[in-house]
Design an enzyme around this catalytic site. Sequence first.
Site, PDB file in Angstrom:
ATOM      1  N   SER A 123       0.310 -10.037  -0.530  1.00  0.00           N
ATOM      2  CA  SER A 123       0.987  -8.940  -1.224  1.00  0.00           C
ATOM      3  C   SER A 123       0.737  -7.608  -0.545  1.00  0.00           C
ATOM      4  CB  SER A 123       0.539  -8.873  -2.694  1.00  0.00           C
ATOM      5  OG  SER A 123      -0.847  -8.967  -2.790  1.00  0.00           O
ATOM      6  N   HIS A 144       6.892 -13.640  -0.564  1.00  0.00           N
ATOM      7  CA  HIS A 144       6.072 -12.963  -1.560  1.00  0.00           C
ATOM      8  C   HIS A 144       6.628 -13.214  -2.953  1.00  0.00           C
ATOM      9  CE1 HIS A 144       4.396  -8.975  -3.336  1.00  0.00           C
ATOM     10  NE2 HIS A 144       3.527  -9.944  -3.470  1.00  0.00           N
ATOM     11  N   GLU A 156      10.230 -11.727  -2.302  1.00  0.00           N
ATOM     12  CA  GLU A 156      10.476 -10.837  -1.161  1.00  0.00           C
ATOM     13  C   GLU A 156      10.263 -11.665   0.107  1.00  0.00           C
ATOM     14  OE1 GLU A 156       9.110  -6.471  -2.939  1.00  0.00           O
ATOM     15  OE2 GLU A 156       7.631  -7.651  -1.843  1.00  0.00           O
ATOM     16  N   ASN A 194       5.860  -3.192  -4.480  1.00  0.00           N
ATOM     17  CA  ASN A 194       4.572  -2.510  -4.607  1.00  0.00           C
ATOM     18  C   ASN A 194       4.600  -1.099  -4.038  1.00  0.00           C
ATOM     19  OD1 ASN A 194       3.227  -4.374  -6.100  1.00  0.00           O
ATOM     20  ND2 ASN A 194       2.355  -5.446  -4.337  1.00  0.00           N
TER      21      ASN A 194
END
Length: 521
Positions: A123, A144, A156, A194
Amino acid sequence: MAALSSSSVVAVIGSGAMGAGIAQTAASAGHPVVLFDTREGAAAKAIADIQKVYARLVEKGRMAAIDAEAAGSRMRVANSLAEAKEAALVVEAIVENLEVKRGLFADLEAIVADDCILATNTSSISVTAIGARLRRPERLVGMHFFNPVPLMALVEVISGLATDEKVADTVYATAIAWGKSPVHAKSTPGFIVNRVARPFYAEALRLLSEQAADAATLDAIMRDAGGFRMGPFELMDLIGHDVNFSVTQSVHQAYFGDPRFTPSVLQQEMVNAGFFGRKSGRGFYQYGEGHSVPAARSEQAQHKPSTVSVSSEPGVTHAVINQVEARLKAIGFNVEHRKPLPGAGQHEAPAFHCHGAAIFLTDGRTATARAGANHHADTVLFDLAFDYAKATRICLARADQCSDSAYDAVVGLFQTAGFTVSRIDDVPGMVVMRTVAMLANEAADAVNTGVCSAAAVDVAMQKGVNYPRGPLAWTDAIGVAQVVAVLSNLAASYGEDRYRVSPLLRRKLAAAAANGGRFHA
Ligand code: NAI
């Protein structure tokens, strides 16, 4: 590009929260799955747990017994890494450590076939860096997933500098075959979610630090007006402040200290105190017996005002004002259209006028600054809502110069229209507007630097963190001019580079007269 055939073997390395979810998802999609974990018994326990999940799905009628049986028997424990030999795809979900991941992939390269795709669920580590020492770095890609994997649709698909486009395309197609909503992204700190989500937490922490309102009120505004499923404080408490703070720190460091990502001193103190959130029993809220989440602050009931008028030349806030006006009319308000309104002409025209109060949608300036600029003391601002027709709460801010009677009339107006009113202190950009503008800025910057497409960033934020609307679709809805104005005014208020406007937003604004400046057709 075609997905991997469902008969091809998927190896999952690491059987923790993520690995188990990935194994379950791959097995449900028909793949034979081998699961490996260095911790004795961990893979076997994970498989047994997944079989229990399947059994529960059967009980609830969400999975046929025959499918559960078949998916359950497609998974097996690998006693050594060598059992990944037959895999067409290996997904790694081990400890988040660059050297350990590099070591694992080096070992795997000596085991698997040359055309086997190697995927990492990292991540926060650069996919480029994980692949750098491989014999064939072009076959390494980020895959991800989001927690819990079986429920979260987003994947992702991350390309490092050396990743072969065909490999990324195969993984993308395979994620679709697994029932997921994948997006392509370039390996950059935080990838899409993120990174773009940072302002959701950061602006809330700033608002709390600046005493705009308490956490419960800010959360309620973000939920009931902003349309977010959870408010930022309850979400940080759920994620854990240790985890959330460390993600912010790592993104901040990875962008070489860019002030857009500056972590919060307030959150640092939460971590210092051990107030991690739910898991430690205390975060912004207290948990456990005898504790409940405090109620949001709301204004006391005020009288229905006798008159309200609406500006017929509201400029960029037109769409928003139409929605509020429709709601006022729906509850029987006789909304007068006066042209020009008091204050129009020489000064900016307020969206609404009620008992002498000029009511504006926030543009990133404080109510106090606008009252001064317009030479109109009785000035009240309202915040953005996701959908004014459905919002149950509205956030107001009053100028320091505003009289109590004018403010009370505005409260009465919005209450009569069916909103619960929460007042915040007069901070620039208010709550929802400031957050959405900063999310849009970050999303636009990700697109501008080629991390992903405009479509991808919106899918990512909706599917990865359940936002009610993608930040760029939201920009289209409120107008790029409004977003740029809010950011520019925040930048002017704070004098910080943090609020600098993404060049792509400026470009869209410049083109707006010709093509609307929209991100989506
Ligand atoms: P976890 O700690 O629950 O599970 C990791 C598992 O890997 C453990 O069972 C451990 O025994 C095993 N393991 C460690 N080193 C190993 C090795 N060399 N070979 C085989 N097995 C090994 O961790 P979690 O949460 O499942 O995370 C795994 C990866 O997924 C990390 O890279 C993390 O950053 C990433 N990730 C985590 C998310 C989350 O919400 N937890 C979300 C998205 C990605």
